[in-house]
Each structure stands twice: as C-alpha cells, then as structure tokens.
Design a protein around this motif. Structure first.
Motif, mmCIF file in Angstrom:
data_model
loop_
_atom_site.group_PDB
_atom_site.id
_atom_site.type_symbol
_atom_site.label_atom_id
_atom_site.label_comp_id
_atom_site.label_asym_id
_atom_site.label_seq_id
_atom_site.Cartn_x
_atom_site.Cartn_y
_atom_site.Cartn_z
ATOM 1 N N PHE A 146 -0.213 3.469 -7.920
ATOM 2 C CA PHE A 146 -0.244 1.950 -8.086
ATOM 3 C C PHE A 146 0.528 1.403 -9.010
ATOM 4 O O PHE A 146 0.132 1.979 -10.313
ATOM 5 C CB PHE A 146 -1.713 1.435 -7.629
ATOM 6 N N ARG A 148 0.347 -0.777 -12.132
ATOM 7 C CA ARG A 148 -1.028 -0.935 -12.857
ATOM 8 C C ARG A 148 -0.752 -2.440 -13.536
ATOM 9 O O ARG A 148 -1.890 -2.739 -14.084
ATOM 10 C CB ARG A 148 -1.412 0.091 -13.902
ATOM 11 N N TYR A 150 -0.235 -6.360 -13.017
ATOM 12 C CA TYR A 150 -0.471 -7.233 -12.027
ATOM 13 C C TYR A 150 -0.065 -8.872 -12.487
ATOM 14 O O TYR A 150 -0.270 -9.007 -13.784
ATOM 15 C CB TYR A 150 -1.704 -7.185 -11.685
ATOM 16 N N PRO A 171 0.972 -7.026 -7.618
ATOM 17 C CA PRO A 171 1.820 -5.971 -8.603
ATOM 18 C C PRO A 171 2.788 -6.728 -9.158
ATOM 19 O O PRO A 171 3.536 -7.514 -8.572
ATOM 20 C CB PRO A 171 1.920 -4.902 -7.653
ATOM 21 N N ASP A 174 7.187 -3.238 -6.996
ATOM 22 C CA ASP A 174 7.348 -2.069 -6.134
ATOM 23 C C ASP A 174 7.679 -0.931 -7.042
ATOM 24 O O ASP A 174 8.091 -0.961 -8.205
ATOM 25 C CB ASP A 174 7.905 -2.168 -5.030
ATOM 26 N N ASP A 245 -6.747 1.601 -7.767
ATOM 27 C CA ASP A 245 -6.503 0.574 -6.916
ATOM 28 C C ASP A 245 -7.727 -0.622 -7.226
ATOM 29 O O ASP A 245 -8.689 -0.537 -6.484
ATOM 30 C CB ASP A 245 -6.669 1.254 -5.526
#
Length: 441
Positions: A146, A148, A150, A171, A174, A245
């Motif tokens: 993921f 990390r 945001y 996020p 990508d 997550d």
C-alpha cells in the motif's frame, strides 16, 4: 552458453546486537528465524556476474568497502564491479554503523561474520557453476503493498496516518504492482528462484531477529516445491510502500503478519510458475555509472521553524518503539527529533554524494537495475517504462548507501520521508537517478 551456481550462508547475529529500522535502540533478545546472504552466480562466454542479497535493513558504506576488499583479494579486481549487492530491508536484522570499528564486541563479530559469509557464498556459487537455463514470467498483482503516504481532507500529506483515520482522503498516488519472477533451471529441475517484489520489511517490530516476510516467503515456496532451493527476493523500490492497510482496524504488526504476507506472496508466485517462458541467455552486458545525488538545502525560514519546535515543545521521552507514525501523531519526542535533524541538515550536510548504478543485461529480454537507498516507487515505474526489456528487475538498497529518495513533487507536500537530515537528498535526486539509469542501457 549460460552457467550458473548458487549458495547461501547464515548471517544471524548473536544476542545483544542492536536491531536496525527504528529510531530507538533495540538490543535483540532472541530470534524467530535465521538471516541469510544468498548468491546466484552466472557466467556467459567467460563473463561473470552475481546477484547477492543480504537479509539486512541496509548495507553501510563500510560494509560495501569491506566486501569489495575481500572480493578483490579472492577473485582479483573486476568481479566486484560486475556484481549487484543489495539488502532485503528487514527491520529485524542487525544495525551496523558506518565506521571501521563497530560499537561493541558482539556487533563487530556480527559485522565480520556477515562479510565472511558473503565471500564464502560468492566463492561457493562460482565454484558450483554448471550449465543452466533461464525462464521468466511476471504478474501485475501486489495485494499486500500500500502507498503509505495519504492525502488528508485538510489537503496535507501524512505518512502512516493511523488505523481508520476519518480524515484520510486517498493515497498520494498509485504504484507499480509488477512482480517479476526468474527461475534458474539445471538438470531438468528448478535450481533457484529470484523474485522482484515491492514492499517494506517492517511487519514484526520488537526485539527478535527475523528475515521478516522475505524469509517466510522463501520457506513457503520451498515447502510447496519440496525443495530447499535458494529463493531470493530483490526488494523493488519501496520507499513509499508498506504493508499497512489503514482503511481497516486490524493488527498488522507481529510475526503473524510476516507469515501471512510471506505465504500470500508465495501463493502468487507459485501460481505464476505455470506461465514461465524461456529467456535466451546468449549474451551478458554489465554497465556501471556514477550519479551525483544533490543534498537538501534548507531555507532560513525552515531552520527557524525547527528551532522554534526545540524551544517550545517539551522534552518528553517516548516509551517503546519510536516509529515514523509518531511524527504524524505529533508525539513530542518525534517533533523534537526531526527538528534537531533539520538543524543538523543545515549545519553538517555536504553538497552531494556519489552513488554507483549497475545494470546487468542478459540476452534481449532480461535486465537488472540497481537503485541506491530507499527510492520511491515512481522511480521504478519510470525506469520500467523506458526499459526495452520485457523483464526489468529493480533492486533497491543496492551498490551504494543513501536515504529516502522521494519524487520531486513530494517535498513540498510533507510527510515522514521528506524530513531533512544530514545529507538527505534534494528534490532533483529522483530524476537524476532515473536519467542515469536509463542512460546506462
């Protein structure tokens, strides 16, 4: 004609060695599993190369230098420059300082045994060269990684913002979910497996030594294939990727998490083995270049802001592990730590440092690229998009030490990875590495 050999050696440190990956000291008090150095050596028409992966958080310059000295003495000058040496990035391996003498006797022992193990493994791998074939495949599937960083509803960027934080928007970006898989075949069997996966090796925490999910991944693959074949992970660019997550409220720290992720990646790779295709290994090219990495320069306003934090935030020590999310949570110890780093950046940084980039090209379909430090995944995406090779493996924490290498646009947005420190990189660093890597081929 391709010849290949492989070897691995245990590099597990003794009890009492400080573990790398966090800001606080963590003297190890046991182990979950062994750490290894793994080597796959190859020779094509008399030209030699090797992939060397150490289950460490990173490799200090003093260790690179020690390995080079020993390899040059054992094999003569030239082989070291033809090898790609990298770390997996486990946060439960030994921490080595960048000095000739380590901090204590047990750490010095661990350092020396690691260098010795590298040389033994390289020597044994080259002594074991036999005719071989290569097969490869890739999948675009990384459900355990993921971004990390945001975007928050406030418009700020926060790294590791906390479980189910209601202020999370999305996020920052990508990322490239490609998993590359290379199988080395000998005598009608799979003899070694090299996989390229992007994720942080920080699932466990605590004070026990472990190879993290990389070790559990190797064990799961070996178990299903009923073979103790070497299984090597080259950690793809993961500076902004981890396993958390944050949209869920679940426990994602502990050895159980290393097992879950390792087995999950193993399932993905094992299912993909049916799609392996031959890769011609009729030629070998190794190219090295040096890239100058510019260092961060702070403005007077940034320095004044850091000094203000030290003047106004109370000096309250933090109990337990000191992690990156403490900055997002405005823990006083974290605020003061990074404020002092900013002042040190201004006072102690040099203008730049040099990093070696290596590209190993095998035939017309396969190439390995080294990247220094912890590059953001966008760097890997840019290199793959420019690479003519169907299977483009990218190994971070390789050849030369460095810190985080964020994309240029990330610096103005904030977050943990762009916090200044001594010799941290400038915004131009990512593009400099991309340009030099692409030029190398």
């Amino acid at each position: 004609m391709l010849k290949a050999g492989y070897a691995q050696e245990v590099i597990t440190p003794p009890a009492g060695v400080d573990l790398a990956g966090y800001f606080n000291k963590r003297l190890n008090t046991g182990m979950y599993d062994d750490l290894y150095v793994k080597v796959v050596a190859m020779e094509i028409d008399g030209k030699r190369t090797a992939l060397v992966s150490l289950e460490l958080c990173s490799i200090a310059k003093v260790m690179f230098d020690a390995i080079k000295t020993r390899i040059d003495a054992e094999f003569g000058e030239g082989l070291y420059e033809n090898m790609l040496i990298c770390a997996t990035h486990t946060h439960t391996g030994p921490r080595f300082i960048n000095k000739e003498q380590q901090e204590d006797e047990v750490t010095q022992y661990a350092f020396d045994q690691t260098v010795d193990a590298v040389v033994r493994a390289v020597k044994r791998a080259f002594m074991s060269l036999l005719p071989a074939e290569l097969e490869a495949t890739k999948v675009f599937n990384n459900p355990y990684g993921f971004v990390r960083r945001y975007w928050m509803t406030s418009g700020d960027i926060v790294t590791n913002p906390g479980w189910r934080n209601p202020n999370i928007d999305k996020p920052e970006c990508d990322y490239d979910r490609t998993i590359n898989i290379l199988a080395l075949k000998q005598c009608g069997r799979m003899a070694a497996l090299i996989c390229n996966i992007a994720n942080h090796g920080d699932t466990i925490g605590g004070n026990f030594v472990s190879a993290d999910w990389y070790g559990r991944f190797a064990q799961a693959v070996q178990h299903e294939l009923k073979s103790s074949l070497p299984v090597m992970v080259l950690d793809d660019a993961s500076g902004n990727i981890n396993h958390f997550d944050f949209h869920q409220q679940i426990n994602q720290t502990g050895y159980h998490e290393a097992v879950r992720i390792g087995r999950g990646y193993a399932r993905i790779v094992l299912d993909a083995l049916a799609d392996l295709k031959p890769v011609a290994a009729d030629k070998l090219q190794i190219k090295n270049t040096t890239v100058t990495i510019p260092h961060r320069q702070l403005s007077d306003e940034e320095v004044a802001a850091a000094q203000n934090i030290l003047d106004t935030v109370p000096d309250i020590k933090k109990e337990g592990d000191f992690e990156s999310q403490d900055l997002a949570n405005k823990v006083p110890a974290a605020l003061r730590y990074f404020a002092q780093r900013a002042l040190d950046c201004k006072a102690k940084s040099t203008p730049s440092h040099e990093c070696r980039l290596t590209t190993i090209e095998i035939g017309d379909k396969l190439a390995f690229f080294s990247l220094p430090g912890e590059p953001f995944n966008g760097i890997a995406e840019a290199i793959r998009s420019a690479s003519p090779y169907e299977y483009t493996f990218i190994a971070e924490l390789a050849q030369s030490p460095s810190g985080y290498v964020p994309m240029a646009e990330c610096f103005a947005r904030g977050g943990y990875e762009v916090q200044p420190g001594v010799d941290t990189v400038a915004p131009e660093a990512a593009q400099a590495i991309i340009d030099a890597s692409v030029k190398n081929i």
